[in-house]
Design a protein around this motif. Structure first.
Motif, PDB file in Angstrom:
ATOM      1  N   UNK A 129       6.881 -87.295  80.522  1.00 41.00           N
ATOM      2  CA  UNK A 129       7.661 -86.193  79.942  1.00 41.00           C
ATOM      3  C   UNK A 129       6.777 -85.020  79.550  1.00 41.00           C
ATOM      4  N   UNK A 130       5.605 -85.312  78.987  1.00 44.23           N
ATOM      5  CA  UNK A 130       4.690 -84.240  78.601  1.00 44.23           C
ATOM      6  C   UNK A 130       4.214 -83.467  79.831  1.00 44.23           C
ATOM      7  N   UNK A 174       4.771 -85.257  68.243  1.00 48.80           N
ATOM      8  CA  UNK A 174       5.297 -84.404  69.312  1.00 48.80           C
ATOM      9  C   UNK A 174       5.592 -83.002  68.792  1.00 48.80           C
ATOM     10  N   UNK A 175       6.099 -82.912  67.562  1.00 44.95           N
ATOM     11  CA  UNK A 175       6.335 -81.595  66.966  1.00 44.95           C
ATOM     12  C   UNK A 175       5.020 -80.834  66.803  1.00 44.95           C
ATOM     13  N   UNK A 176       3.967 -81.538  66.393  1.00 38.44           N
ATOM     14  CA  UNK A 176       2.677 -80.895  66.117  1.00 38.44           C
ATOM     15  C   UNK A 176       2.075 -80.261  67.363  1.00 38.44           C
ATOM     16  N   UNK A 177       2.427 -80.803  68.541  1.00 42.18           N
ATOM     17  CA  UNK A 177       1.900 -80.220  69.772  1.00 42.18           C
ATOM     18  C   UNK A 177       2.938 -79.356  70.476  1.00 42.18           C
ATOM     19  N   UNK A 178       3.987 -78.984  69.753  1.00 38.84           N
ATOM     20  CA  UNK A 178       5.045 -78.120  70.282  1.00 38.84           C
ATOM     21  C   UNK A 178       5.643 -78.668  71.578  1.00 38.84           C
ATOM     22  N   UNK A 179       5.804 -79.974  71.607  1.00 39.75           N
ATOM     23  CA  UNK A 179       6.383 -80.623  72.782  1.00 39.75           C
ATOM     24  C   UNK A 179       7.866 -80.289  72.910  1.00 39.75           C
ATOM     25  N   UNK A 180       8.351 -80.351  74.127  1.00 35.65           N
ATOM     26  CA  UNK A 180       9.779 -80.149  74.386  1.00 35.65           C
ATOM     27  C   UNK A 180      10.570 -81.460  74.302  1.00 35.65           C
ATOM     28  N   UNK A 181       9.869 -82.534  73.890  1.00 34.54           N
ATOM     29  CA  UNK A 181      10.525 -83.840  73.760  1.00 34.54           C
ATOM     30  C   UNK A 181      11.121 -83.964  72.358  1.00 34.54           C
TER      31      UNK A 181
END
Length: 286
Positions: A129-130, A174-181
């Motif tokens: 996903x990433x 995931x939020x900390x790396x600005x992921x779209x997941x």
């Protein structure tokens, strides 16, 4: 996620219960579906029903307690559909009984499925996903048993609290790396599923030892009896798929279906903050 048509969903524990309801809702929304389960016969029957709804679907027999099986599930998904957009880490089992009586084999089984099943799903699918860098969503099935505790269910509570904690922590990362997941943790109360028949899904290495006296004990038999009762008298399952998909659309993290448990959850947190010791009287007097 709000647009599901043509997207790819992967569902573990898809042959029965919540997993099958998710598959039906995925079909209604014209998704491509990967159904996985440990029970080959149940999975074939469930897949046939979803195909009859007009969905594009494949099935993969998977023991989620084995990472190699979940990795193979991810590889098969990419081979067939090239991507994954929605993951339901849903497979789960239950084992009841006092912690000091429950065989270690049962502990290994329930932790392997309920905890490592989620760990394996996250490890196999999040990198995909990433790399895609597209809007994706992961739903981990926990339980209201992950938000409160009751007597005689230590193994189940242990795994479901772990499910909630894993989901919260991974979501922060995931939020900390600005992921779209995006992520959700599904915490239902009792629903009319097949959970009370978990024993029939045990793989060979976790099979019940007929020579172990625990399985003739009052604790074991009482646990089975109570499990059958609470599941059979639980909430009808037919609204679950739609409810969970609405939560996905709204990017709702905690998905709760039984509001009458909220005061019990609130009391547990309040007692912690106020230094009140847990008391079995609360449950014995209900």
């Amino acid at each position: 996620m709000k647009d599901f048509k043509g997207k790819v969903a992967v569902i573990t524990g898809a042959a029965n219960g919540f997993g099958f309801e998710y598959a039906k809702e995925c079909a209604n929304r014209e998704m491509k579906i990967v159904m996985s389960d440990i029970d080959k016969n149940d999975l074939e029957n469930a897949t046939k029903k979803i195909k009859e709804m007009g969905a594009e679907v494949i099935s993969v027999v998977t023991d989620v307690s084995k990472y190699e099986d979940v990795k193979a599930l991810a590889d098969k998904t990419l081979d067939e559909f090239d991507s994954v957009d929605l993951l339901f880490n849903n497979a789960g089992v239950v084992a009841a009984g006092p912690a000091w009586e429950l065989p270690l084999n049962d502990w290994d089984w329930i932790i392997g499925v309920n905890v490592y099943g989620i760990i394996h799903g996250l490890k196999a699918f999040i990198p995909i996903m990433l790399k895609q860098d597209t809007p994706c969503h992961i739903v981990n099935t926990a339980s209201v048993a992950g938000l409160l505790t009751t007597p005689n269910m230590p193994a189940y509570h242990t795994t479901k609290h772990a499910s909630v904690a894993i989901t919260e922590s991974v979501n922060y990362s995931l939020q900390a790396r600005n992921s779209k997941i995006k992520m959700s943790v599904f915490c239902p109360g009792f629903v009319q599923t097949d959970l009370d028949n978990s024993d029939r899904h045990r793989p060979e290495r976790f099979k019940i030892d007929p020579n172990n006296p625990y399985y003739e004990s009052k604790s074991y038999k009482d646990g089975l009896k109570r499990g059958h009762h609470v599941i059979n008298t639980g909430m009808p399952i037919d609204s679950i798929g739609q409810s969970v998909f609405i939560a996905i659309e709204e990017e709702q993290f905690y998905i709760l279906t039984h509001p009458h448990y909220n005061p019990v959850i609130g009391k547990r947190v309040k007692d912690m903050l106020e230094g009140v010791n847990p008391s079995a009287d609360f449950f014995l007097n209900r």
